[in-house]
Scaffold this active site. Structure first.
Site, PDB file in Angstrom:
ATOM      1  N   ASP A  32       1.030  -1.403   0.406  1.00 30.02           N
ATOM      2  CA  ASP A  32       0.213  -0.060  -0.027  1.00 30.02           C
ATOM      3  C   ASP A  32       0.299   1.399  -0.166  1.00 30.02           C
ATOM      4  O   ASP A  32       2.058   1.060   0.763  1.00 30.02           O
ATOM      5  CB  ASP A  32      -0.673   0.222   1.451  1.00 30.02           C
ATOM      6  N   GLN A  98     -13.945   2.081   2.169  1.00 23.54           N
ATOM      7  CA  GLN A  98     -13.065   1.855   0.453  1.00 23.54           C
ATOM      8  C   GLN A  98     -13.074   2.970  -0.239  1.00 23.54           C
ATOM      9  O   GLN A  98     -13.816   4.293   0.073  1.00 23.54           O
ATOM     10  CB  GLN A  98     -14.155   1.270  -0.301  1.00 23.54           C
ATOM     11  N   SER A  99     -12.406   3.381  -0.590  1.00 27.06           N
ATOM     12  CA  SER A  99     -11.405   4.532  -1.190  1.00 27.06           C
ATOM     13  C   SER A  99     -11.362   3.622  -2.958  1.00 27.06           C
ATOM     14  O   SER A  99     -11.548   4.774  -3.283  1.00 27.06           O
ATOM     15  CB  SER A  99     -10.733   5.462  -0.730  1.00 27.06           C
ATOM     16  N   VAL A 100     -11.161   2.882  -2.978  1.00 30.37           N
ATOM     17  CA  VAL A 100     -10.824   1.947  -4.896  1.00 30.37           C
ATOM     18  C   VAL A 100     -11.978   1.753  -4.826  1.00 30.37           C
ATOM     19  O   VAL A 100     -11.912   0.391  -3.999  1.00 30.37           O
ATOM     20  CB  VAL A 100      -9.748   2.107  -4.620  1.00 30.37           C
ATOM     21  N   HIS A 104     -10.532  -5.179  -2.648  1.00 28.67           N
ATOM     22  CA  HIS A 104      -9.317  -5.786  -2.357  1.00 28.67           C
ATOM     23  C   HIS A 104      -9.041  -5.944  -0.845  1.00 28.67           C
ATOM     24  O   HIS A 104     -10.062  -5.637  -0.165  1.00 28.67           O
ATOM     25  CB  HIS A 104      -8.182  -4.846  -2.450  1.00 28.67           C
TER      26      HIS A 104
END
Length: 118
Positions: A32, A98-100, A104
């Site tokens: 990350d 959750q940002s993307v 994942h």
């Protein structure tokens, strides 16, 4: 299929740089860029789907593979139970972080973590 609007699809396609620690025909695992622990690795399926809400019976093998890969990556990083263990997290939706919007799995370890998280 690479989605040009998805940062993870672009990393998987090799269009954007990442420190890859594992890759196979089903997923890619990379560090990350904004780590929340000394070890913070993302395990991402090559197939694009936005979140766990899009899990289907046809994706069962992919989802299981992500979990097995997370354990293998964690152990390769030395995050064994004897060394404190590790946490796996899947955020689903912006309200929980959750940002993307490409599913994942986070593998976090290397420091004590409290419960409940967040």
């Amino acid at each position: 299929m690479t989605r040009t609007d998805c940062i993870f699809c672009r990393i998987i396609a090799g269009e954007l740089p990442a420190t890859v620690v594992h890759q196979d025909e089903i997923c890619v695992a990379f560090r990350d860029i904004n780590p929340q622990a000394p070890v913070h690795i993302l395990v991402v399926p090559r197939e694009h789907f936005a979140s766990l809400d899009e899990a289907t019976p046809e994706r069962r093998e992919t989802l299981g593979h992500l979990l097995v890969t997370a354990a293998r990556v964690a152990n390769a990083e030395g995050l064994t139970e004897k060394r404190g263990g590790y946490r796996t997290v899947i955020n689903t939706g912006p309200g929980v972080g959750q940002s993307v919007f490409h599913l994942h799995l986070h593998v976090l370890g290397g420091r004590p973590m409290s419960w409940p998280p967040g």
